[in-house]
Enzyme design. Structure first.
Site, PDB file in Angstrom:
ATOM      1  N   SER A   1       0.795  -1.225   0.000  1.00 38.22           N
ATOM      2  CA  SER A   1       0.000   0.000   0.000  1.00 38.22           C
ATOM      3  C   SER A   1       0.826   1.273   0.000  1.00 38.22           C
ATOM      4  O   SER A   1       0.374   2.307  -0.470  1.00 38.22           O
ATOM      5  CB  SER A   1      -0.920   0.008   1.215  1.00 38.22           C
ATOM      6  OG  SER A   1      -0.179  -0.170   2.399  1.00 38.22           O
TER       7      SER A   1
ATOM      8  N   LYS B   1     -11.322   0.392  -1.235  1.00 41.53           N
ATOM      9  CA  LYS B   1     -10.378   0.975  -2.212  1.00 41.53           C
ATOM     10  C   LYS B   1     -11.089   1.054  -3.571  1.00 41.53           C
ATOM     11  O   LYS B   1     -11.910   1.923  -3.764  1.00 41.53           O
ATOM     12  CB  LYS B   1      -9.105   0.131  -2.297  1.00 41.53           C
ATOM     13  CG  LYS B   1      -8.620  -0.453  -0.978  1.00 41.53           C
ATOM     14  CD  LYS B   1      -8.020   0.558  -0.051  1.00 41.53           C
ATOM     15  CE  LYS B   1      -7.460  -0.130   1.188  1.00 41.53           C
ATOM     16  NZ  LYS B   1      -7.392   0.715   2.357  1.00 41.53           N
TER      17      LYS B   1
ATOM     18  N   HIS C   1      -5.015  -3.623  -2.530  1.00 41.24           N
ATOM     19  CA  HIS C   1      -4.612  -2.614  -3.527  1.00 41.24           C
ATOM     20  C   HIS C   1      -4.397  -3.213  -4.912  1.00 41.24           C
ATOM     21  O   HIS C   1      -4.013  -2.505  -5.840  1.00 41.24           O
ATOM     22  CB  HIS C   1      -3.350  -1.889  -3.045  1.00 41.24           C
ATOM     23  CG  HIS C   1      -3.558  -1.197  -1.739  1.00 41.24           C
ATOM     24  ND1 HIS C   1      -3.972   0.113  -1.643  1.00 41.24           N
ATOM     25  CD2 HIS C   1      -3.460  -1.656  -0.456  1.00 41.24           C
ATOM     26  CE1 HIS C   1      -4.104   0.433  -0.365  1.00 41.24           C
ATOM     27  NE2 HIS C   1      -3.802  -0.622   0.374  1.00 41.24           N
TER      28      HIS C   1
HETATM   29  C1  LIG Z   1      -3.181  -3.776   2.540  1.00 37.92           C
HETATM   30  C2  LIG Z   1      -4.404  -3.481   3.356  1.00 37.92           C
HETATM   31  N1  LIG Z   1      -5.058  -4.491   3.947  1.00 37.92           N
HETATM   32  C3  LIG Z   1      -6.148  -4.272   4.700  1.00 37.92           C
HETATM   33  C4  LIG Z   1      -6.644  -3.000   4.900  1.00 37.92           C
HETATM   34  C5  LIG Z   1      -7.845  -2.804   5.771  1.00 37.92           C
HETATM   35  O1  LIG Z   1      -8.953  -2.575   4.977  1.00 37.92           O
HETATM   36  P1  LIG Z   1     -10.264  -1.804   5.505  1.00 37.92           P
HETATM   37  O2  LIG Z   1     -10.039  -0.364   5.251  1.00 37.92           O
HETATM   38  O3  LIG Z   1     -11.343  -2.378   4.675  1.00 37.92           O
HETATM   39  O4  LIG Z   1     -10.408  -2.126   6.939  1.00 37.92           O
HETATM   40  C6  LIG Z   1      -6.011  -1.928   4.287  1.00 37.92           C
HETATM   41  C7  LIG Z   1      -6.534  -0.558   4.484  1.00 37.92           C
HETATM   42  O5  LIG Z   1      -5.864   0.355   4.852  1.00 37.92           O
HETATM   43  C8  LIG Z   1      -4.857  -2.160   3.492  1.00 37.92           C
HETATM   44  O6  LIG Z   1      -4.210  -1.153   2.925  1.00 37.92           O
END
Ligand SMILES: Cc1ncc(COP(=O)(O)O)c(C=O)c1O
Length: 395
Positions: free
Chosen positions: A183, A242, A211
């Site tokens: 990310s 996202k 992502h």
């Molecule tokens: C790589 C990754 N996994 C999981 C999440 C968590 O997702 P959510 O925003 O749906 O809780 C994020 C969000 O920031 C993320 O970037």
């Protein structure tokens, strides 16, 4: 109340100090939808700090679908999927998601964070979990809740991963968890090679494709599809916050794995299910993604354009392979100053500073949306170039 608990909180004054310097970058209120241009403090600002890669979170068709779902089902499911909170549209969405990522079954959670928390924590007492050092916080937290031994390897370093795999007994349960697309750094996990190692050392593999979905793979099916390794990956998780313009998350895999997860994952069973509006919005977002391939094509055209612009102007953006550009600053005060000056100049970008990363990896994250225009990208990069030169981040 025990004072020592609250004293530690009272002594934490870093945010106030940063505010006093006029460079506090968090909780900045936006007065509009997450579009390429947002309203902030009554004026228009170019948004380059969003995760809405397909630009769908303010799409009229998603809003309409969400409103319709509220009309039919109300605003809440008032309970967990496990007991009273399963709707027919949850089941339909799960079938759609399983087909999308090429797995037998899928189950939705209320957030992506809860997916990783609830799935990675299922590691057993005699098992091992292997984590890339850039893995998302919720993967780390999930591993902490498991009873497994957690071994971290340096980012995308296959030799380091192999050395860790060698530590574990060959028949011990093992899970490797990596992000498909990282990310902050924007680079991809070398999935084919990770899977080779997993097969050699008898480990299962889970990918966090938060992502990657909507960006990589045929029609946006994600990183495993991009590498052609979907069948070799055990679990694929994704979030709806996202590319899919909503909130929630899912994990997909074969029926045996999903059966266990659905009856043992605590953040699924003991938390209320995704509200109807969110479910309907995701479902519509997937339909739009599949029927409008030009969105993803435009996102990639913009990505190539931004890359050329950043190279030409001397920015250091690491090893990104995606629409996420980590602009290296390597100095916390300069980073926060640049973020403030960019907002003053009408560009929203986000800082990534310690403790999230070490000081020498301080970056500004610049992310594209399929709804940006080339002109908007060029205007933002022009403005950032002036700021970066003035602060001597680039010369
Ligand atoms: C790589 C990754 N996994 C999981 C999440 C968590 O997702 P959510 O925003 O749906 O809780 C994020 C969000 O920031 C993320 O970037």
């Amino acid at each position: 109340m025990n004072k020592s608990f609250t004293e530690r909180f009272a002594q934490y004054t870093l945010p106030q100090e940063v505010k006093a310097m006029g460079i506090y970058p968090y909780y900045r209120p936006i007065e509009s939808g997450q579009d390429p241009v947002v309203r902030m403090n009554g004026r228009d600002v170019l948004m380059f700090g969003s995760n809405s890669y397909l630009g769908l979170s303010d799409d009229p068709r998603l809003k309409e679908a969400a409103i319709e779902a509220i009309r039919k089902y109300g605003t809440s499911c008032s309970g967990s999927r496990f007991l009273n909170g399963t709707l027919d549209i949850h089941l339909a969405l799960e079938e759609k998601l399983a087909r999308l990522v090429g797995k037998e079954e899928a189950v939705t959670f209320s957030t992506g964070f809860q997916v990783n928390l609830g799935v990675v924590s299922l590691g057993s007492r005699d098992g091992y979990i292997f984590l890339d050092s850039y893995d998302h916080a919720c993967i780390i937290d999930g591993s902490r809740l498991s009873h497994s031994r957690v071994l971290k390897f340096s980012h995308n370093d296959l030799r380091a991963l192999e050395n860790k795999l060698k530590i574990a007994e060959i028949d011990a349960p093992k899970l490797i968890v990596v992000d498909g697309v990282y990310s902050m750094s924007g680079d991809l996990a070398p999935l084919p090679q990770i899977l080779d190692l997993a097969e050699e050392y008898n480990a299962a593999v889970m990918i966090d494709d938060a992502h990657g979905l909507g960006v990589f793979g045929h029609q946006g099916r994600g990183t495993a599809d991009h590498f052609g390794v979907t069948d070799r990956v055990d679990l694929i998780m994704g979030t709806f916050s996202k590319s899919f313009g909503s909130l929630g998350g899912f994990v997909a895999g074969d029926a045996t794995l999903l059966n266990y997860i659905k009856h043992n994952s605590r953040s699924l069973i003991f938390s209320a299910s995704m509200p109807p509006a969110n479910v309907a919005a995701v479902s519509k977002a997937i339909d739009i993604m599949l029927s409008e391939p030009e969105r993803i094509e435009h996102l990639w055209d913009l990505t190539r354009f931004a890359r050329e612009q950043f190279v030409r102007r001397g920015f250091d953006f690491g090893t990104t392979q995606s629409p996420i550009f980590p602009l290296y600053v390597r100095d916390m005060v300069k980073c926060l100053t640049a973020v403030r000056d960019a907002l003053d100049a009408g560009v929203f970008i986000t800082p990534v500073i310690p403790p999230a990363v070490p000081e020498d990896s301080v970056i500004i994250r610049f992310a594209l949306m399929a709804t940006h225009t080339f002109e908007q990208v060029e205007e933002a990069i022009d403005k950032l170039e002036k700021i970066f030169r003035r602060l001597e981040i680039i010369c």
